[in-house]
Design a protein around this motif. Structure first.
Motif, PDB file in Angstrom:
ATOM      1  N   GLU A 124       0.811  -1.178   0.130  1.00 41.90           N
ATOM      2  CA  GLU A 124      -0.014  -0.195   0.041  1.00 41.90           C
ATOM      3  C   GLU A 124       0.947   1.251  -0.055  1.00 41.90           C
ATOM      4  N   ARG A 125       2.054   1.244   0.804  1.00 37.93           N
ATOM      5  CA  ARG A 125       2.815   2.350   1.175  1.00 37.93           C
ATOM      6  C   ARG A 125       3.346   2.805  -0.595  1.00 37.93           C
ATOM      7  N   VAL A 126       3.984   1.658  -0.958  1.00 40.13           N
ATOM      8  CA  VAL A 126       4.601   1.817  -2.453  1.00 40.13           C
ATOM      9  C   VAL A 126       3.521   2.173  -3.392  1.00 40.13           C
ATOM     10  N   LEU A 127       2.284   1.799  -3.479  1.00 38.55           N
ATOM     11  CA  LEU A 127       1.438   2.119  -4.524  1.00 38.55           C
ATOM     12  C   LEU A 127       0.915   3.500  -4.166  1.00 38.55           C
ATOM     13  N   THR A 164       7.326  -3.196  -7.387  1.00 37.00           N
ATOM     14  CA  THR A 164       7.598  -4.442  -7.701  1.00 37.00           C
ATOM     15  C   THR A 164       7.694  -5.345  -6.572  1.00 37.00           C
ATOM     16  N   LEU A 165       7.995  -6.580  -6.934  1.00 38.44           N
ATOM     17  CA  LEU A 165       8.430  -7.560  -5.422  1.00 38.44           C
ATOM     18  C   LEU A 165       9.471  -7.310  -4.829  1.00 38.44           C
ATOM     19  N   GLU A 166      10.614  -6.712  -5.355  1.00 35.46           N
ATOM     20  CA  GLU A 166      11.731  -6.165  -4.693  1.00 35.46           C
ATOM     21  C   GLU A 166      11.310  -4.951  -3.816  1.00 35.46           C
ATOM     22  N   ALA A 167      10.672  -4.186  -4.375  1.00 34.72           N
ATOM     23  CA  ALA A 167      10.327  -2.696  -3.525  1.00 34.72           C
ATOM     24  C   ALA A 167       9.450  -3.121  -2.531  1.00 34.72           C
ATOM     25  N   VAL A 168       8.602  -3.890  -2.522  1.00 37.55           N
ATOM     26  CA  VAL A 168       8.000  -4.347  -1.727  1.00 37.55           C
ATOM     27  C   VAL A 168       8.379  -4.995  -0.306  1.00 37.55           C
ATOM     28  N   ALA A 169       9.166  -5.907  -0.883  1.00 38.88           N
ATOM     29  CA  ALA A 169      10.031  -6.746   0.104  1.00 38.88           C
ATOM     30  C   ALA A 169      10.988  -5.828   1.074  1.00 38.88           C
ATOM     31  N   ALA A 170      11.725  -4.942   0.216  1.00 38.06           N
ATOM     32  CA  ALA A 170      12.547  -4.058   1.156  1.00 38.06           C
ATOM     33  C   ALA A 170      11.694  -3.079   2.075  1.00 38.06           C
ATOM     34  N   ASP A 171      10.716  -2.782   1.440  1.00 37.67           N
ATOM     35  CA  ASP A 171       9.945  -1.822   2.321  1.00 37.67           C
ATOM     36  C   ASP A 171       9.207  -2.378   3.527  1.00 37.67           C
ATOM     37  N   ALA A 172       9.085  -3.757   3.345  1.00 41.00           N
ATOM     38  CA  ALA A 172       8.444  -4.613   4.440  1.00 41.00           C
ATOM     39  C   ALA A 172       9.511  -5.092   5.236  1.00 41.00           C
TER      40      ALA A 172
END
Length: 177
Positions: free
Chosen positions: A16-19, A28-36
């Protein structure tokens, strides 16, 4: 005692934050994983595809909105009042449900059938609540369309409506003027 958030919820919050802050192209999966704060493999353990992750976010939105609507109705708010809430710049950050809705709408691209199906189910649920509340289905549809417009304005980052004018619109739609 603090409650620790589950890993899937941390991942969905990150999505949600990335979107919301970077847009669908950055989700991307990578960006979401990093943020999480999880590895890509950890993310894939819970959500084997980006589509599965997006669909889970939308289904969580549906569950949250059902719970918030039930609480609002129990407190005396009508379904229509709930659906027609203003999303002004000052209160948007205080309304996690609407942040989730905007993130979910930003995640739709029409190419992921499971995500589209999940969003359709959520919106049909909202529509069903309005249809139950109004004797006239046309009135229910007018309220739904106005509420959709509120969400669309937030989705496109349009300026918030004047609060007094918004209140007058809601009063007219609900026959209170």
């Amino acid at each position: 005692m603090t409650t620790q958030q589950s890993t899937p919820d941390r991942i969905l919050d990150a999505l949600e934050r990335v979107l919301l802050h970077q847009g669908p192209g950055a989700a991307t999966l990578e960006a979401v994983a990093a943020d999480a704060g999880v590895s890509k493999g950890g993310l894939l353990y819970h959500f084997p595809t980006k589509e599965a992750m997006l669909a889970a976010m939308v289904r969580r939105l549906g569950a949250r909105s059902d719970a918030e609507l039930d609480a609002a109705v129990a407190g005396g708010t009508t379904v229509a009042e709930f659906y027609l809430q203003a999303l002004d710049d000052d209160s948007f950050s205080d309304k996690p449900l609407y942040q989730s809705a905007i993130a979910a709408l930003r995640g739709l691209d029409g190419r992921h059938e499971d995500v589209q199906t999940a969003m359709t189910e959520v919106l049909r649920g909202w529509d069903a609540g309005l249809q139950k509340e109004f004797d006239d289905p046309v009135d229910a549809e007018i309220v739904r369309l106005a509420g959709d417009g509120i969400l669309l304005a937030a989705l496109l980052d349009l300026p918030a409506p004047d609060p007094r004018l918004h209140a007058q619109v809601v009063a007219r739609l609900l026959g209170r003027e």
